[in-house]
Design an enzyme around this catalytic site. Structure first.
Site, PDB file in Angstrom:
ATOM      1  N   ALA A   1      17.999 -15.135  16.966  1.00 25.92           N
ATOM      2  CA  ALA A   1      17.863 -15.252  18.420  1.00 25.92           C
ATOM      3  C   ALA A   1      17.890 -16.695  18.901  1.00 25.92           C
ATOM      4  CB  ALA A   1      16.567 -14.575  18.852  1.00 25.92           C
TER       5      ALA A   1
ATOM      6  N   SER B   1      13.745 -17.422  12.549  1.00 27.02           N
ATOM      7  CA  SER B   1      12.464 -17.722  11.879  1.00 27.02           C
ATOM      8  C   SER B   1      12.462 -17.136  10.464  1.00 27.02           C
ATOM      9  CB  SER B   1      11.316 -17.097  12.685  1.00 27.02           C
ATOM     10  OG  SER B   1      11.493 -15.681  12.761  1.00 27.02           O
TER      11      SER B   1
ATOM     12  N   CYS C   1      23.508   8.611  21.617  1.00 25.26           N
ATOM     13  CA  CYS C   1      22.568   9.732  21.556  1.00 25.26           C
ATOM     14  C   CYS C   1      22.043   9.820  20.132  1.00 25.26           C
ATOM     15  CB  CYS C   1      23.269  11.041  21.926  1.00 25.26           C
ATOM     16  SG  CYS C   1      22.265  12.492  21.584  1.00 25.26           S
TER      17      CYS C   1
ATOM     18  N   HIS D   1      21.319  -5.699  13.298  1.00 26.68           N
ATOM     19  CA  HIS D   1      20.328  -5.023  14.151  1.00 26.68           C
ATOM     20  C   HIS D   1      20.994  -4.287  15.305  1.00 26.68           C
ATOM     21  CE1 HIS D   1      17.080  -7.986  12.537  1.00 26.68           C
ATOM     22  NE2 HIS D   1      17.382  -7.044  11.675  1.00 26.68           N
TER      23      HIS D   1
HETATM   24  N1  APR Z   1      18.250 -24.242  18.435  1.00 32.69           N
HETATM   25  C1  APR Z   1      17.700 -24.085  17.197  1.00 32.69           C
HETATM   26  N2  APR Z   1      16.668 -23.238  16.919  1.00 32.69           N
HETATM   27  C2  APR Z   1      16.174 -22.551  17.960  1.00 32.69           C
HETATM   28  C3  APR Z   1      16.662 -22.673  19.289  1.00 32.69           C
HETATM   29  C4  APR Z   1      17.758 -23.579  19.507  1.00 32.69           C
HETATM   30  N3  APR Z   1      18.297 -23.741  20.704  1.00 32.69           N
HETATM   31  N4  APR Z   1      15.957 -21.837  20.102  1.00 32.69           N
HETATM   32  C5  APR Z   1      15.043 -21.219  19.302  1.00 32.69           C
HETATM   33  N5  APR Z   1      15.169 -21.648  18.025  1.00 32.69           N
HETATM   34  C6  APR Z   1      14.454 -21.160  16.833  1.00 32.69           C
HETATM   35  C7  APR Z   1      12.963 -20.969  17.045  1.00 32.69           C
HETATM   36  O1  APR Z   1      12.291 -22.132  16.668  1.00 32.69           O
HETATM   37  C8  APR Z   1      12.640 -19.799  16.111  1.00 32.69           C
HETATM   38  O2  APR Z   1      12.172 -20.272  14.845  1.00 32.69           O
HETATM   39  O3  APR Z   1      14.973 -19.878  16.544  1.00 32.69           O
HETATM   40  C9  APR Z   1      13.991 -19.095  15.892  1.00 32.69           C
HETATM   41  C10 APR Z   1      14.062 -17.688  16.461  1.00 32.69           C
HETATM   42  O4  APR Z   1      13.199 -16.889  15.700  1.00 32.69           O
HETATM   43  P1  APR Z   1      12.755 -15.440  16.217  1.00 32.69           P
HETATM   44  O5  APR Z   1      12.360 -15.513  17.621  1.00 32.69           O
HETATM   45  O6  APR Z   1      11.781 -14.930  15.223  1.00 32.69           O
HETATM   46  O7  APR Z   1      14.123 -14.623  16.174  1.00 32.69           O
HETATM   47  P2  APR Z   1      14.850 -13.940  14.928  1.00 32.69           P
HETATM   48  O8  APR Z   1      14.645 -14.705  13.676  1.00 32.69           O
HETATM   49  O9  APR Z   1      16.222 -13.674  15.326  1.00 32.69           O
HETATM   50  O10 APR Z   1      14.049 -12.547  14.837  1.00 32.69           O
HETATM   51  C11 APR Z   1      14.467 -11.588  13.916  1.00 32.69           C
HETATM   52  O11 APR Z   1      13.002  -9.963  14.867  1.00 32.69           O
HETATM   53  O12 APR Z   1      12.038  -9.197  16.746  1.00 32.69           O
HETATM   54  C12 APR Z   1      12.976  -8.902  15.812  1.00 32.69           C
HETATM   55  O13 APR Z   1      14.905  -7.550  15.983  1.00 32.69           O
HETATM   56  C13 APR Z   1      14.380  -8.766  16.389  1.00 32.69           C
HETATM   57  O14 APR Z   1      16.463  -9.581  15.445  1.00 32.69           O
HETATM   58  C14 APR Z   1      15.143  -9.928  15.732  1.00 32.69           C
HETATM   59  C15 APR Z   1      14.338 -10.202  14.492  1.00 32.69           C
END
Ligand code: APR
Length: 257
Positions: free
Chosen positions: A24, A198, A131, A123
């Protein structure tokens, strides 16, 4: 940072199979909040409310789910790919990309020019609805129209089954084709680049570990610490857009020689 970007560009030139793994954090610069940063989705919603079992077992949970999903979809619907997405699109054009393994449901890789056979959506996607009983597919905007008219948890026209965005919720089975391919491509690559994750959610977060175990060089580009930092060969602690822009400038220079 400059030297690190030089090194990554050189690794990209030398690599036979480069896999990009996205989270994300790749889409925050497109205006879509991530999940675990301050102000992220899980700051505003309790993830417990969004377990698949809850969705299938109670009308109240479905209504709550659709309320959150509608808000998230509004932030995605008009979003545009940012510099980091476009860099991944360019890697494909330069024939420097084996595939993108993504956790993102926003469809921005396609808007950035990546072709469907190069993108593994682990995901699922928020861009259409299915459905859960007969698998009939619905256009997302058409279903959002029903919600706007007061239908708080839409049902299938064909079988009255439950409609749900084609995303994978906690507790829902992972998509088989994409997951199998992601393990295989991670195990077969020689360069694995994580962008904006993360690395806390499994089985997706296993992919960098699989790549590393099979001898790949592991790069992590992330603003904050991740659960796999101890395994990384290179960590860029910064914004994805700026880092990928810097890497692509250097890569173009090296390829032009
Ligand atoms: N550049 C670099 N890193 C970034 C930026 C950016 N512009 N913006 C945010 N981040 C980093 C944050 O520091 C964080 O560590 O991206 C990471 C996003 O981590 P999460 O929010 O945990 O997202 P993600 O790893 O995709 O989550 C995995 O969890 O909630 C579920 O299904 C959902 O696919 C998702 C999964």
């Amino acid at each position: 940072m400059e030297e690190q970007l030089d090194t990554i560009a050189q690794w990209l030139v030398g690599a036979k199979r480069t896999v990009v793994f996205a989270g994300a954090g790749l889409s925050t610069e497109s205006g879509i909040p991530d999940f675990r940063s301050p102000g992220g989705v899980w700051d505003r919603y309790d993830p417990e409310d969004f377990y698949f079992q809850n969705f299938v077992s109670s009308e109240a949970s479905r209504e709550k789910y659709w309320q959150m999903a509608t808000e998230m979809y509004e932030s995605m619907k008009h979003a545009l790919p940012n510099a980091a997405h476009l860099a991944i699109g360019e890697l494909e054009k330069l024939d420097k990309l084996d595939c993108v393994i993504t956790q993102n449901i926003d469809g921005l890789h396609f808007k950035a020019g990546n072709s469907p056979d190069k993108v593994l959506e682990l995901h699922g996607t928020a861009m259409h609805v299915t459905c859960l009983s007969c698998n009939k597919r619905y256009d997302r905007d058409e279903v959002q129209g029903r919600l706007a008219k007061g239908d708080k948890a839409p049902r299938c026209d064909a079988c009255r089954g439950l409609l749900k965005p084609a995303t994978i919720s906690f507790g829902q089975s992972m998509p088989e084709r994409e997951t199998t391919a992601a393990y295989e491509r991670s195990g077969a690559c020689d360069l694995f680049i994580v962008i904006g994750s993360s690395l806390m959610v499994h089985p997706a977060a296993m992919m960098p570990v699989v790549a590393k175990r099979n001898g790949a060089t592991l790069v992590i580009i992330n603003r904050d610490e991740t659960a796999c930092d101890d395994q990384a060969d290179m960590i860029i602690r910064g914004q994805a857009g700026a880092a990928m822009t810097g890497i692509m400038e250097r890569l173009r220079g090296l390829l032009a020689r």
